[in-house]
Design an enzyme around this catalytic site. Structure first.
Site, PDB file in Angstrom:
ATOM      1  N   ASP A 285     -11.234 -12.592  17.270  1.00 49.77           N
ATOM      2  CA  ASP A 285     -11.258 -13.902  16.616  1.00 49.77           C
ATOM      3  C   ASP A 285      -9.865 -14.507  16.472  1.00 49.77           C
ATOM      4  OD1 ASP A 285     -10.171 -12.363  14.601  1.00 49.77           O
ATOM      5  OD2 ASP A 285     -11.640 -12.922  13.069  1.00 49.77           O
TER       6      ASP A 285
ATOM      7  N   ASP B 127       3.370  -8.697  -6.220  1.00 48.20           N
ATOM      8  CA  ASP B 127       3.782 -10.030  -5.827  1.00 48.20           C
ATOM      9  C   ASP B 127       4.264 -10.804  -7.054  1.00 48.20           C
ATOM     10  OD1 ASP B 127       3.782 -12.217  -3.763  1.00 48.20           O
ATOM     11  OD2 ASP B 127       2.370 -13.121  -5.180  1.00 48.20           O
TER      12      ASP B 127
ATOM     13  N   GLU C 138       8.402  -7.197  -6.215  1.00 45.13           N
ATOM     14  CA  GLU C 138       8.971  -8.341  -5.520  1.00 45.13           C
ATOM     15  C   GLU C 138       9.521  -9.243  -6.616  1.00 45.13           C
ATOM     16  OE1 GLU C 138       8.179 -12.446  -3.144  1.00 45.13           O
ATOM     17  OE2 GLU C 138       6.904 -11.714  -4.741  1.00 45.13           O
TER      18      GLU C 138
ATOM     19  N   ASP D 125      -5.548  -7.457  16.316  1.00 47.07           N
ATOM     20  CA  ASP D 125      -6.881  -8.044  16.170  1.00 47.07           C
ATOM     21  C   ASP D 125      -7.890  -7.187  16.928  1.00 47.07           C
ATOM     22  OD1 ASP D 125      -9.120  -9.690  16.066  1.00 47.07           O
ATOM     23  OD2 ASP D 125      -8.381 -11.039  17.629  1.00 47.07           O
TER      24      ASP D 125
END
Length: 541
Positions: free
Chosen positions: A43, A214, A277, A39
């Protein structure tokens, strides 16, 4: 006399990754779960700039490429796998310029970049779905059953649990094989094909080197959308062909994408790839996704799901290699990802077994994927409070009761942000907190704590990846099994012997050669080597 054998130390960082017959055939690719990697702005959520700042770590680890999970504009109903705009970066993760800078800097460090593409469904906030007329042209809508259409069109269940259909204000129903916020696209519509071809070109123009597809086994549904006649359908995924998954029609889509990738690569002098996938019931059906005119790689989930048992491992390795060879493709091994329990926990033997499984995987012919944090030996976080969980499968399953039939809903446990340094959360993850709480005690597992410690899991990974680069016998190529005691695997690669003791107790073998690397200390007794229980060792022969 017993003495402990020692390896000659980490192999020098020499030699570029093997490039023969396509870089992907033996590449080691590191999955970055963007929101949990690093990060940069405090946040509590990982972002693209955080990834870019940590690229030297990945280059030093010795991987060849990174795969980034979705960072597109999204309401985040399913961790970004509900995409509202495939050409925009969600402000949570940065800007399009941040993406371009990341790709450029990765290339400067010798790393390729693979993006996640989600073609089975979009977000319900996608402009197509928000337009009622357009939605019915580009998504799967059907009238309901029953006297007033009040029942779903069929008995299909969501992967996340509960019905796979939601009724609209107009009285018809739309299909969502995942969350209701993720309506399934209708791939019988040419506009859908055209849009995704344009999305691929957009990101290729920005410099990416490939795409992880995906739900590559989705998109095409059986004609007539027939009932399955069976509950708990999520448990059938990967065990049989379902009317909504692994339909033969998906392969025409993948062939069109392969043509696009090959044409683009030839025109721009680049080698770009597609990665499936795909959950298929057999390794033979999985191999269909990597035929010469389809995608380049397909994750081997049969291997991932195999127990820590020598006979079972040998069987799945044999069948996987045979199926891949039959279509001229490499096998793509994987032990962990953002959807499954980390293998440190899943294999049931703790860190020792996980380290051994990793060395086994990296010694096998083909390519391998690593999931962020496995190089640190991170375990699954199993005690997250319900109120911090964000996996939609968790909430769907809880609201639907024990028989909701979806995934277990505990994927958050493998998505906890990484520890980089320090003794207290957020362990250098960023200047603020972290979106999921990190366990106490993870400071000892941090990158900083493990760096330079020859006994650490991080240095084991660095040593293994360095050897894969240095030794031509590892990676893509031939292997041959060698005689071994019950519970032990032994196989020869050119110049290398790999021995795996899956038993809990030590096993003695004739000393096979010079020790290269081992997941646990190996002892020598005269002309014999004593392999510890739950260990894997590489020998120079």
């Amino acid at each position: 006399m017993t003495q402990e054998l020692t390896s000659p130390g980490p192999a020098p960082q020499a030699a570029a990754p093997h490039e023969s017959r396509g870089w992907w055939r033996d590449a080691v690719i590191y999955q970055v779960y963007v929101r949990s990697f690093a990060d940069s702005d405090g946040d509590g959520v990982g972002d693209l700039r955080g990834v870019r700042e940590r690229l030297p770590y990945l280059a030093g680890l010795g991987v060849d490429a990174l795969w980034l999970t979705p960072f597109y504009a999204s309401p985040q109903a399913d961790g970004g796998y509900d995409v509202a705009d495939y050409r925009a970066v969600d402000p949570l993760f940065g800007t399009l310029q941040d993406a371009a800078d990341l790709i450029s800097e990765a290339h400067a460090l010798g790393l390729r970049v693979i993006l996640d593409i989600v073609p089975n469904h979009t977000s319900d906030r996608h402009p197509w779905f928000r337009d009622p007329e357009l939605a019915r042209q580009r998504y799967v809508f059907r009238p309901g059953r029953g006297p007033h259409g009040e029942l779903p069109p069929n008995d299909w269940e969501s992967v996340f649990g509960g019905p796979a259909w939601t009724r609209t204000d107009r009285g018809d129903w739309y299909l969502h094989l995942f969350a209701p916020e993720q309506p399934d696209l209708d791939w019988e519509r040419p506009e859908v094909h055209e849009e995704f071809a344009a999305i691929f070109r957009f990101w290729l123009d920005l410099g990416v080197d490939g795409f992880r597809i995906d739900v590559a086994h989705g998109m095409v549904k059986a004609p007539g959308l027939p009932d399955i006649g069976h509950g708990e359908q999520a448990r059938l995924i990967g065990t049989q062909v379902l009317p909504f998954f692994d339909q033969d029609g998906v392969h025409a889509i993948h062939r069109s994408w392969r043509r696009l990738l090959d044409d683009y690569g030839r025109a721009h002098g680049r080698d770009v790839i597609g990665v499936a996938e795909a959950w298929a019931p057999t390794v033979e059906r999985l191999a269909l996704y990597v035929r010469p005119d389809e995608l380049h790689q397909a994750f081997n989930f049969q291997f991932l799901n195999t127990a820590w048992d020598a006979a079972a491992l040998r069987a799945v390795i044999d069948s996987s290699l045979a199926a891949a060879v039959a279509v001229g493709a490499p096998t793509t091994w994987v032990l962990s990802n953002h959807d499954v329990v980390r293998h440190t926990t899943r294999l049931g033997g703790g860190l020792a077994r996980a380290r051994a499984a990793t060395l086994l995987m990296l010694a096998l012919p083909g390519s391998a994927y690593l999931y962020q944090g496995e190089e640190l030996g991170l375990p699954e976080v199993t005690d997250l409070p319900d109120e911090v969980r964000q996996d939609p499968a968790f909430f769907r399953g809880r609201s639907g009761g024990a028989d909701a039939g979806g995934q277990d809903g505990f994927r958050d446990g493998c998505r906890v942000p990484l520890p980089w340094a320090g003794e207290h959360p957020p362990y250098g993850f960023g200047p603020g907190g972290s979106w999921l709480p990190q366990p106490a005690g993870w400071g000892a597992l941090s990158v900083a704590a493990q760096t330079g410690d020859p006994a650490s899991t991080l240095e084991l990974y660095r040593g293994a990846l360095a050897l894969r680069r240095r030794l031509p016998g590892l990676g893509d190529g031939e292997m041959a099994w060698q005689p071994a005691p019950e519970g032990v695997l032994a196989f020869r690669r050119p110049g290398v012997l790999c021995t795996v003791n899956t038993r809990p107790e030590p096993v003695s073998l004739p000393l096979p050669g010079e020790l290269l690397l081992s997941s646990a200390p190996v002892a020598a007794e005269g002309a014999s080597a004593v392999l510890p229980g739950d260990s894997c060792t590489w020998w120079a022969i």
